[in-house]
Enzyme design. Structure first.
Site, short mmCIF file in Angstrom:
data_model
loop_
_atom_site.label_atom_id
_atom_site.label_comp_id
_atom_site.label_asym_id
_atom_site.label_seq_id
_atom_site.Cartn_x
_atom_site.Cartn_y
_atom_site.Cartn_z
N TYR A 22 0.80 -1.23 0.00
CA TYR A 22 0.00 0.00 0.00
C TYR A 22 0.83 1.28 0.00
CZ TYR A 22 -3.68 -3.33 1.07
OH TYR A 22 -4.55 -4.39 1.01
N HIS A 99 -8.69 2.03 -5.47
CA HIS A 99 -7.86 1.15 -4.64
C HIS A 99 -6.41 1.53 -4.85
CE1 HIS A 99 -11.16 -1.65 -3.78
NE2 HIS A 99 -11.54 -1.43 -5.03
C1 DQA Z 1 -7.58 -1.92 -0.99
C2 DQA Z 1 -7.60 -3.34 -1.60
C3 DQA Z 1 -8.48 -4.27 -0.78
O1 DQA Z 1 -8.45 -5.58 -1.34
C4 DQA Z 1 -8.00 -4.36 0.65
O2 DQA Z 1 -8.90 -5.14 1.42
C5 DQA Z 1 -7.78 -3.02 1.27
C6 DQA Z 1 -7.19 -1.95 0.47
C7 DQA Z 1 -6.59 -1.00 -1.73
O3 DQA Z 1 -6.71 0.21 -1.57
O4 DQA Z 1 -5.71 -1.49 -2.43
O5 DQA Z 1 -8.00 -2.85 2.46
O6 DQA Z 1 -8.88 -1.36 -1.12
#
Ligand code: DQA
Length: 150
Positions: A22, A99
């Site tokens: 992330y 995302h």
């Molecule tokens: C997310 C991707 C999702 O699969 C995950 O559960 C997250 C973050 C992203 O920003 O990449 O919590 O939404």
């Protein structure tokens, strides 16, 4: 245009949560970058994050009269929650899904999103740029739409 930015569960931990997936930007960094972009494009923005699905649903119910659109990173709830989809639909406002990572390139349980089919658009895989692109595109969409309605 006034846009609500909603961050789902665990996004309060950005910066320290799985940084290899992330990135190292914190949620405050994301919100600051969005605030700057909102100023640049002449939009208004408000932010909400919760780890509780019910709080997010209450927030969506509360903002329906005051925002033109919603930018949401549903986090894990996107893969599991019909209630979140229903809450977004109940706002009667267009929404965009973002995302940081690209869920389609990850575990198969992340491949399904209950929200995507109802979203104006989806941006994924570009880290903080997913939010910035999503915000810019949603704002452009709302501006065009309001012009067409006049
Ligand atoms: C997310 C991707 C999702 O699969 C995950 O559960 C997250 C973050 C992203 O920003 O990449 O919590 O939404």
């Amino acid at each position: 245009m006034r846009i609500a930015v909603v961050h789902g569960p665990n996004l309060n931990l950005l910066g320290t949560r799985e940084p290899e997936v992330y990135g190292t930007a914190t949620l405050a960094d994301v919100d600051r970058a969005l605030e700057e972009l909102a100023r640049e494009v002449g939009a208004e923005v408000e932010f909400f994050q919760s780890n509780c699905e019910g709080r997010i649903l209450d927030y969506l119910a509360e903002i329906r009269e005051r925002v033109d659109g919603v930018l949401i990173n549903p986090a894990g709830l996107g893969h599991t929650s019909v209630a979140l989809l229903d809450g977004l639909l109940a706002t009667s406002r267009p929404f965009a899904e973002v995302h940081l990572s690209n869920p389609s390139s990850r575990e198969s349980f992340r491949h399904r999103s209950f929200l995507s089919a109802a979203a104006v658009g989806v941006v994924a895989g570009f880290g903080v740029d997913s939010y910035l692109s999503g915000f810019r595109c949603l704002n452009n969409y709302l501006v065009r739409r309001s012009g067409a309605a006049q």
